[in-house]
Scaffold this motif. Sequence first.
Motif, PDB file in Angstrom:
ATOM      1  N   LYS A   1      96.908  20.058  35.577  1.00 10.96           N
ATOM      2  CA  LYS A   1      96.669  18.720  35.042  1.00 10.96           C
ATOM      3  C   LYS A   1      97.590  18.459  33.860  1.00 10.96           C
ATOM      4  O   LYS A   1      97.962  19.363  33.130  1.00 10.96           O
ATOM      5  CB  LYS A   1      95.210  18.608  34.574  1.00 10.96           C
ATOM      6  CG  LYS A   1      94.213  18.461  35.707  1.00 10.96           C
ATOM      7  CD  LYS A   1      92.903  17.919  35.159  1.00 10.96           C
ATOM      8  CE  LYS A   1      91.887  17.699  36.243  1.00 10.96           C
ATOM      9  NZ  LYS A   1      91.223  18.958  36.626  1.00 10.96           N
TER      10      LYS A   1
ATOM     11  N   GLU B   1      98.561  15.048  30.928  1.00 15.05           N
ATOM     12  CA  GLU B   1      98.277  13.678  30.528  1.00 15.05           C
ATOM     13  C   GLU B   1      99.531  13.063  29.929  1.00 15.05           C
ATOM     14  O   GLU B   1     100.196  13.667  29.094  1.00 15.05           O
ATOM     15  CB  GLU B   1      97.144  13.647  29.513  1.00 15.05           C
ATOM     16  CG  GLU B   1      96.622  12.247  29.296  1.00 15.05           C
ATOM     17  CD  GLU B   1      95.462  12.228  28.300  1.00 15.05           C
ATOM     18  OE1 GLU B   1      94.342  12.556  28.715  1.00 15.05           O
ATOM     19  OE2 GLU B   1      95.701  11.895  27.138  1.00 15.05           O
TER      20      GLU B   1
ATOM     21  N   LYS C   1      96.553  10.272  33.761  1.00 18.87           N
ATOM     22  CA  LYS C   1      96.254  11.681  33.980  1.00 18.87           C
ATOM     23  C   LYS C   1      96.841  12.096  35.318  1.00 18.87           C
ATOM     24  O   LYS C   1      96.606  11.459  36.337  1.00 18.87           O
ATOM     25  CB  LYS C   1      94.730  11.889  34.003  1.00 18.87           C
ATOM     26  CG  LYS C   1      94.085  11.603  32.668  1.00 18.87           C
ATOM     27  CD  LYS C   1      92.617  12.045  32.669  1.00 18.87           C
ATOM     28  CE  LYS C   1      92.046  12.138  31.284  1.00 18.87           C
ATOM     29  NZ  LYS C   1      91.737  10.834  30.690  1.00 18.87           N
TER      30      LYS C   1
ATOM     31  N   THR D   1      98.996  15.610  37.570  1.00 13.36           N
ATOM     32  CA  THR D   1      99.080  17.058  37.676  1.00 13.36           C
ATOM     33  C   THR D   1     100.118  17.666  36.753  1.00 13.36           C
ATOM     34  O   THR D   1      99.855  18.626  36.064  1.00 13.36           O
ATOM     35  CB  THR D   1      99.419  17.463  39.115  1.00 13.36           C
ATOM     36  OG1 THR D   1     100.482  16.634  39.559  1.00 13.36           O
ATOM     37  CG2 THR D   1      98.220  17.330  40.027  1.00 13.36           C
TER      38      THR D   1
END
Lengths: 426, 845
Positions: free
Chosen positions: A304, A306, A377, A379
């Motif tokens: 993840k 951001e 958001k 990966t």
Amino acid sequence: MILQFFVLSQRGDNIVYRDYRGEAQKGSAETFFRKVKFWKEDAEGDAPPVFVDGVNYFHVKVAGLLFVATTRVNVSPSLVLELLQRIARVIKDYLGVLNEDSFRKNFVLVYELLDEVIDFGYVQTTSTEVLKSYVFNEPIVIDAARMPPLGPASIFMQGSKRMPGTAITKSVVANEPGGRKRDEIFVDVIEKISVTFNSSGFILTSEIDGTIQMKSYLTGNPEIRLALNEDLSIGTSDYRGSGAVILDDCNFHESVHLDSFDVDRTLSLVPPDGEFPVMNYRMTQPFKPPFRINALIEETGSLKAEVTIKVRAEFNSSVNANSVLIQMPLPSFTARVNFELEPGAVGHTTDFKEANKRLEWGLKKVVGGSEHTLRAKLTFSQELHGNIMKEAGPVKYLQIAKTSKTQNPYRWVRYVTQANSYVARL
Amino acid sequence: MAPPPPQSNRSPSPSQPSGKSEVSDLKSQLRQLAGSRAPGADDSKRDLFKKVISNMTIGIDVSSLFGEMVMCSATSDIVLKKMCYLYVGNYAKGNPDLALLTINFLQRDCKDEDPMIRGLALRSLCSLRVANLVEYLVGPLGSGLKDNNSYVRMVAVIGVLKLYHISASTCIDADFPATLKHLLLHDPDTQVVANCLSALQEIWTLESSTSEEAARERETLLSKPVVYYLLNRIKEFSEWAQCLVLELVAKYIPSDNSEIFDVMNLLEDRLQHANGAVVLATIKVFLQLTLSMADVHQQVYERIKAPLLTQVSSGSPEQSYAVLSHLHLLVMRAPYIFSADYKHFYCQYNEPSYVKKLKLEMLTAVANESNTYEIVTELCEYAANVDIPIARESIRAVGKIALQQYDVNAIVDRLLQFLEMEKDYVTSEALVLVKDLLRKYPQWSQDCIAVVGNISSKNVQEPKAKAALIWMLGEYSQDMHDAPYVLESLVENWDEEHSAEVRLHLLTAVMKCFFKRPPETQKALGAVLAAGLADFHQDVHDRALFYYRLLQYNVSVAENVVSPPKQAVSVFADTQSSEIKDRIFDEFNSLSVVYQKPSYMFTDKEHRGTFEFADELGNLSISAESGESVVPAQRVEANDKDLLLGTSEKDEGRDPGSNGSAYYAPSLNGSSAPSATSQPLADLAFPTTGISSQAPTSSLAIDDLLGLGFPDGTAATPSPPPLNLNSKAVLDPGTFQQKWRQLPISSSEEHSLSPQGIASLTTPHALVRHMRSHLIHCIASGGQSPNFKFFFFAQKAEATSIYLVECIINTSSTKSQIKIKADDQSSSQAFSTLFQSALSKFGLS
């Protein structure tokens, strides 16, 4: 020496086709279309505007149509490409609006024009004014209001033909329903900005490419004087200190007289009918970029990340920028993106383009001095290319002062600023 | 870009025919209307005609309506007339009998009182393209050329050209070219003048292949009075006609320098024209005129820079591409002039890749001490680009700059960073570059090897990259700790390796490794030789066998052969010879520049240009670059050693002090070749002014190697007559061209060439060299197998008289056509014999 000229629709249909020398092979339009269509698949990128396959093909894209010429002789490529652009412009002058529909409705008129523009492969004239006396078909004007709504991108592509309503899409020859033609002149100052910021926000390169476009519907061909900023100087050598606008270089339409240009920076011209560029200019003088972009990427987990994009409009609050679009390429393994806009945001669109793995953030209107933020958001991410398109900016250094004699025409002057390549690196 | 309106929204438009049965429908409707004089009939006719033409456009054959269309054409409605003309012009060729029907009304219209109708009718009449109707054309054309309306004259001039293409003899017999020539110099309307120029260029070019007179006429178009007349009126011409005139002026040879400056001053303001075609045509004139004046030529480059950059950034992407291609050519020729403008060549994210490629090449070319850091930084940004092909090109560009020796230190660091980026295509490209760098700068091996050693060969898949990695493993096996083991594991996977290139490299690398670390490598060597011997690929098999025998014969000899002490490569071969580049430069402002190929590579001869002769002699201007004191033929020799890199050309070019004419760096590269030690091939250089006995010996060795040595055939050839030639003959191309025009042909002969001669004539240079050994110098040569063309000259010893030769050789018919012109007619026969004797010896020695 031009063998053939044809116009193809996006699907590859012949809309008009003219064989000027009677020696062209059959099917060259099909050959051409196949080449262009498969270029992308076979090799990388778009087909170049000039390529050879039996004959030499030249093409330009205008309003979604392909204007194509072929030759066998080793001609000047820029001559043919200029000519194709010019033919498109002449046709647009006649039809008012240039698109597939208006083309199909007026193809006989287009043939008539083509016959006079080129004879046996040699250019005769591309002047809308001269052609008027040879061309007899009346254009069937398509109603601009009935045209399908165009997205911001298509307005951008067509050189920003948005303002004052339908007026600018008038044909130069068609008569107004009311009878007498209205004396009008439209002047567009279109500036394309290219800026590249490096990762720490410094400006690496910046350039403005400007064009003063004119479209005249004046009767009686009066002389027009166009006054440019008086502290304008040309060429990097004669620097005149701050405040002055320094153009690196410029060029002019052939109707422009420069007799008093050196004295008071005015251009005088008798505008020919139709649309034409009065002047093109180029400047690399530093200027304050209209937008600042900040992007921040944080890893928030193993798969993840951001992204925070901040855009700040650094221009006067009396000015708005329309149709701003920010794009950012995402890693090819990005699967999903969740967007989070700031509270109370109006007119924002967000999109994740699966096909080319790109994040797109559209802002319908950005008021000068404001700041907007987007959180996304995803990966993972590696780089950012911001592309901002901005319209209607204040261009303070070119002013138009005109009038002459008894005429009292309507004058329309617009300043349009567009992004050419506006990139912030990460 | 506006999306096409959806099909359903579109009202049924006339260009959307419903089907083929419509043609017969149209036919009957046209019949009904044909005789009708009812009010409104013209409007219905218009609609019908529109339908017919829309069918024609999309390719439906409506020629069966010919009769009906002609019947309907008796009208005073000009729009109808025009549509009918369009239709008739399209189908007359296929229906000559029916076309006859139209002659009557077209001829009548040619006499109409409205000049528009006269012009239109005349244009259509000439567009019928039916050979047996030409008799009807001559009358109307004759009066059209004399018409008092310029529109009609404009149409008539092009009409003459159309007639010429239908029946050349009719056109010539009616003496139309002479009329056009008169109009060219006297007509008040500039478009008529422009059309005369186009028509005459085309007609005389085609005629000149058979008629000496036409060739002379064509030359007069380039004469001072004509050129000056057109130049003085240039501002009255339309922008397109200006291009035509400028194209002509570019071929004009002024008599002195003041004339050159007059022309340039007159055209100076054309550089500010908004039309890119006018700007480029003007630039061509400037470049061509100043070729022999190095300093002015350089000023021209400085002057045209800004207008070119403005053209690139204004206009449509297509137009800007055409201009950018020309800018690219100039940057490649004189990179140092543009080195301060490197930022203009930065790529923009939204540019098409064909533009980016050009820009990357330009960035590579303009890199120098002062800007390398910034350029490389920018290029490294592109390496992370989403557009993979461009990312690859960018990495290659970084490598090329490194090979140009600027700031190698910093660049090596960047390349090594690429290797750590862990993107497979980046790694691949970087590996290839590191290999090339090591070949040139072995001193960097320490830093590179440390990084390369960390790359797992399993992560490298592309053959080129894999081969590079293997090469480094072999070459630096003493510094790379696990080299033998990596190689061993690669050998184990021999069968999975599909690329022969990789397998060849593997063979060699294992050999090299074996000499440095025998105990560790012995096992791998045995395996690789066995695998190589069993390989189906012939080169791999042969090399394995060769190594095997070499090792059997003597291991230390084998080591000396396979793994001698490292030798740095100073330059890599350039892909394009400087002759080709010069050719492209001569064809400035044409497709050649966009395709980066001279015209003979993509067009057939008849379409090469309007001025065939001038085109060929255009070559002469190249020789002029070598400077007055240098025998032009020397240039050719320079080409032979064309293993020079573009970079080394630049090295010379960047230092204008060393030779007064920095522009001409490419043509001088041979005479100042870099260090001969690192370039063994330089030893093959031929003596500049060869003495006849010397050249044969030097070529003999090569011929023997090639198995072309023939038993002494020289005895059979006639012994040279007692005419002595000056060994240091000098002639500048301008004089050659002038003399060639003035002098009559003193002998014109055809000969057969010996098969050996033909076999040796793979490139024009072979013959040029040979003839030079006979003191006959080449001033221009060109062509491609089977057709070669040469212009030679020679000078009588102790005299000023010059002999000029045009020699055309066709290798498939083994014939040579020789035309000789001489100052001194009395000795021309002797020279002719000497020339033939020299030619007949070609390939024999």
